[in-house]
Design an enzyme around this catalytic site. Structure first.
Site, PDB file in Angstrom:
ATOM      1  N   ALA A  66     -20.929 -13.506  40.267  1.00  0.00           N
ATOM      2  CA  ALA A  66     -20.963 -14.945  40.035  1.00  0.00           C
ATOM      3  C   ALA A  66     -22.247 -15.456  40.673  1.00  0.00           C
ATOM      4  O   ALA A  66     -22.782 -14.832  41.600  1.00  0.00           O
ATOM      5  CB  ALA A  66     -19.753 -15.591  40.689  1.00  0.00           C
ATOM      6  N   GLY A 112     -18.115 -10.812  40.356  1.00  0.00           N
ATOM      7  CA  GLY A 112     -17.689 -11.334  39.053  1.00  0.00           C
ATOM      8  C   GLY A 112     -18.120 -10.441  37.898  1.00  0.00           C
ATOM      9  O   GLY A 112     -17.506 -10.459  36.828  1.00  0.00           O
ATOM     10  N   GLU A 115     -15.557  -7.806  37.764  1.00  0.00           N
ATOM     11  CA  GLU A 115     -14.341  -8.473  37.279  1.00  0.00           C
ATOM     12  C   GLU A 115     -14.424  -8.704  35.763  1.00  0.00           C
ATOM     13  O   GLU A 115     -13.434  -8.576  35.050  1.00  0.00           O
ATOM     14  CB  GLU A 115     -14.134  -9.797  38.029  1.00  0.00           C
ATOM     15  CG  GLU A 115     -13.762  -9.561  39.487  1.00  0.00           C
ATOM     16  CD  GLU A 115     -13.691 -10.845  40.285  1.00  0.00           C
ATOM     17  OE1 GLU A 115     -14.717 -11.542  40.379  1.00  0.00           O
ATOM     18  OE2 GLU A 115     -12.607 -11.155  40.812  1.00  0.00           O
ATOM     19  N   GLU A 135     -17.508  -9.338  47.658  1.00  0.00           N
ATOM     20  CA  GLU A 135     -17.219 -10.721  48.069  1.00  0.00           C
ATOM     21  C   GLU A 135     -16.964 -10.898  49.560  1.00  0.00           C
ATOM     22  O   GLU A 135     -17.392 -11.881  50.153  1.00  0.00           O
ATOM     23  CB  GLU A 135     -16.021 -11.273  47.277  1.00  0.00           C
ATOM     24  CG  GLU A 135     -16.344 -11.670  45.848  1.00  0.00           C
ATOM     25  CD  GLU A 135     -16.242 -10.529  44.855  1.00  0.00           C
ATOM     26  OE1 GLU A 135     -16.148  -9.357  45.286  1.00  0.00           O
ATOM     27  OE2 GLU A 135     -16.254 -10.795  43.644  1.00  0.00           O
TER      28      GLU A 135
HETATM   29  N1  COA Z   1     -26.088 -14.818  42.148  1.00  0.00           N
HETATM   30  C1  COA Z   1     -27.262 -15.453  42.039  1.00  0.00           C
HETATM   31  N2  COA Z   1     -28.429 -14.838  41.928  1.00  0.00           N
HETATM   32  C2  COA Z   1     -28.419 -13.500  41.955  1.00  0.00           C
HETATM   33  C3  COA Z   1     -27.244 -12.755  42.085  1.00  0.00           C
HETATM   34  C4  COA Z   1     -26.036 -13.467  42.176  1.00  0.00           C
HETATM   35  N3  COA Z   1     -24.847 -12.862  42.267  1.00  0.00           N
HETATM   36  N4  COA Z   1     -27.554 -11.441  42.087  1.00  0.00           N
HETATM   37  C5  COA Z   1     -28.888 -11.371  41.965  1.00  0.00           C
HETATM   38  N5  COA Z   1     -29.422 -12.616  41.891  1.00  0.00           N
HETATM   39  C6  COA Z   1     -30.831 -12.977  41.757  1.00  0.00           C
HETATM   40  C7  COA Z   1     -31.574 -12.850  43.078  1.00  0.00           C
HETATM   41  O1  COA Z   1     -31.378 -14.013  43.861  1.00  0.00           O
HETATM   42  C8  COA Z   1     -32.997 -12.706  42.579  1.00  0.00           C
HETATM   43  O2  COA Z   1     -33.473 -13.967  42.193  1.00  0.00           O
HETATM   44  P1  COA Z   1     -34.974 -14.443  42.622  1.00  0.00           P
HETATM   45  O3  COA Z   1     -35.885 -13.410  42.013  1.00  0.00           O
HETATM   46  O4  COA Z   1     -35.105 -15.797  41.997  1.00  0.00           O
HETATM   47  O5  COA Z   1     -34.994 -14.429  44.106  1.00  0.00           O
HETATM   48  C9  COA Z   1     -32.833 -11.884  41.313  1.00  0.00           C
HETATM   49  O6  COA Z   1     -31.480 -12.072  40.889  1.00  0.00           O
HETATM   50  C10 COA Z   1     -33.091 -10.400  41.502  1.00  0.00           C
HETATM   51  O7  COA Z   1     -32.218  -9.934  42.527  1.00  0.00           O
HETATM   52  P2  COA Z   1     -32.736  -9.121  43.825  1.00  0.00           P
HETATM   53  O8  COA Z   1     -31.720  -9.306  44.898  1.00  0.00           O
HETATM   54  O9  COA Z   1     -34.141  -9.498  44.138  1.00  0.00           O
HETATM   55  O10 COA Z   1     -32.695  -7.636  43.266  1.00  0.00           O
HETATM   56  P3  COA Z   1     -32.540  -6.299  44.134  1.00  0.00           P
HETATM   57  O11 COA Z   1     -32.876  -5.185  43.198  1.00  0.00           O
HETATM   58  O12 COA Z   1     -33.304  -6.404  45.402  1.00  0.00           O
HETATM   59  O13 COA Z   1     -30.991  -6.220  44.527  1.00  0.00           O
HETATM   60  C11 COA Z   1     -28.623  -6.419  44.115  1.00  0.00           C
HETATM   61  C12 COA Z   1     -30.007  -6.057  43.537  1.00  0.00           C
HETATM   62  C13 COA Z   1     -27.619  -6.417  42.970  1.00  0.00           C
HETATM   63  C14 COA Z   1     -28.211  -5.372  45.168  1.00  0.00           C
HETATM   64  C15 COA Z   1     -28.692  -7.814  44.789  1.00  0.00           C
HETATM   65  O14 COA Z   1     -29.250  -8.710  43.839  1.00  0.00           O
HETATM   66  C16 COA Z   1     -27.370  -8.370  45.222  1.00  0.00           C
HETATM   67  O15 COA Z   1     -26.828  -7.964  46.243  1.00  0.00           O
HETATM   68  N6  COA Z   1     -26.851  -9.388  44.480  1.00  0.00           N
HETATM   69  C17 COA Z   1     -25.626 -10.079  44.850  1.00  0.00           C
HETATM   70  C18 COA Z   1     -24.433  -9.219  44.563  1.00  0.00           C
HETATM   71  C19 COA Z   1     -23.163  -9.922  45.002  1.00  0.00           C
HETATM   72  O16 COA Z   1     -22.882 -10.123  46.169  1.00  0.00           O
HETATM   73  N7  COA Z   1     -22.357 -10.309  44.006  1.00  0.00           N
HETATM   74  C20 COA Z   1     -21.074 -10.916  44.243  1.00  0.00           C
HETATM   75  C21 COA Z   1     -21.158 -12.387  44.115  1.00  0.00           C
HETATM   76  S1  COA Z   1     -19.579 -13.110  44.430  1.00  0.00           S
END
Ligand code: COA
Length: 260
Positions: A66, A112, A115, A135
């Site tokens: 999400a 999400g 999910e 989460e």
């Molecule tokens: N919500 C909002 N933005 C998200 C996102 C999320 N769940 N997951 C990734 N993004 C965005 C990042 O903020 C980034 O945006 P920016 O370039 O404007 O800063 C872009 O997507 C790329 O993500 P980034 O984190 O730079 O990539 P990465 O390769 O370093 O890491 C992940 C990949 C998936 C490990 C990391 O993005 C992550 O941990 N995301 C969140 C996962 C999460 O906790 N999801 C559950 C949400 S309830």
């Protein structure tokens, strides 16, 4: 409705929906959820569409969760509403859709995103897929059905560990857990799903819709799966598909299902 966050390719008999926010790793914001809900409802009504494949754009992510930026300052009430609405308009909608939905997990499926993949009827992953429910690392719990569907799919103990550790599993572990049915190279993912979809499309779509209902009934607290199966089984006898399927078998020919 004009879609800004998803792409819909309605090549009959299969439609492919691609979540298309690759710069945000296809994170599910409010608009994307609304567009997905609209697209699934519209495709459900299209008689010639028999199967729907759901995937993410780019090579990195199915859906990375999400959209955290959108709910970071929500109140208790807003948080509850977010989960309730999302479950109703999208996650439950997909699970109970009368047409099969295949999740083509092409990369990260987190929070999400996992999910969403779990709301699909089954999943195929590419080798680079990584799945988890992170989460609790954000101080929240899965709110789009993750605490229910993950234990249903992989068992309570594994689900508890994955949720509590906020960890990620790779595609091969997901396969061994039964979370995904197959693993294929990323470039073959959609073709592979399409082949499964073609097999499904040869069968009676009416019977498949009853099968989805009966299977799902066993996982709902307010329904009896066996009773639902009996009811759905009986209903099949009143369909044109049943007449065609049994007649074709007896006449030793391929069935050509009218879809009624
Ligand atoms: N919500 C909002 N933005 C998200 C996102 C999320 N769940 N997951 C990734 N993004 C965005 C990042 O903020 C980034 O945006 P920016 O370039 O404007 O800063 C872009 O997507 C790329 O993500 P980034 O984190 O730079 O990539 P990465 O390769 O370093 O890491 C992940 C990949 C998936 C490990 C990391 O993005 C992550 O941990 N995301 C969140 C996962 C999460 O906790 N999801 C559950 C949400 S309830």
């Amino acid at each position: 409705m004009n879609y800004n966050n998803i792409l819909v390719d309605g090549k009959k008999p299969t439609a492919t929906i691609t979540i298309n926010r690759p710069n945000k790793l296809n994170a599910l914001n409010k608009d994307t959820i609304a567009e997905l809900s609209h697209a699934f409802k519209a495709l459900e009504k299209e008689q010639e569409i028999k199967v729907i494949i759901l995937t993410g754009s780019g090579e990195k992510a199915f859906v990375a969760g999400a959209d955290i930026a959108e709910f970071a300052d929500f109140s208790v009430k807003e948080g509850g509403k977010l989960a309730a609405k999302g479950q109703k308009i999208l996650f439950d909608l997909i699970e109970n859709l009368s047409k099969p939905v295949i999740g083509a997990v092409n990369g990260f499926a987190l929070g999400g995103g996992l999910e969403l993949a779990m709301a699909c009827h089954f999943r195929v992953a590419s080798h680079n897929a990584r799945m988890g429910l992170p989460e609790v690392s954000l101080g929240v719990i899965p709110g789009y059905g993750g605490t229910q569907r993950l234990p249903q799919l992989i068992g309570k103990g594994r689900a508890m560990e994955l949720i509590m550790t906020a960890g990620m599993i790779d595609a091969s572990r997901a396969l061994s857990y039964g979370l995904v049915n197959h693993i294929v190279p990323q470039e073959e993912l959609l073709d592979f799903c399409q082949k499964i979809a073609n097999k499904i499309a040869n069968n009676s779509s009416v019977a498949i819709s009853y099968a989805i209902k009966a299977v799902n009934a066993g996982f709902k607290n307010d329904s009896n799966g066996y009773a639902s199966e009996i009811d759905a089984f009986g209903q099949c006898f009143g369909t044109a598909d049943f007449k065609e399927g049994t007649t074709a078998f007896l006449e030793k020919r391929q069935a050509n299902f009218p879809g009624k």
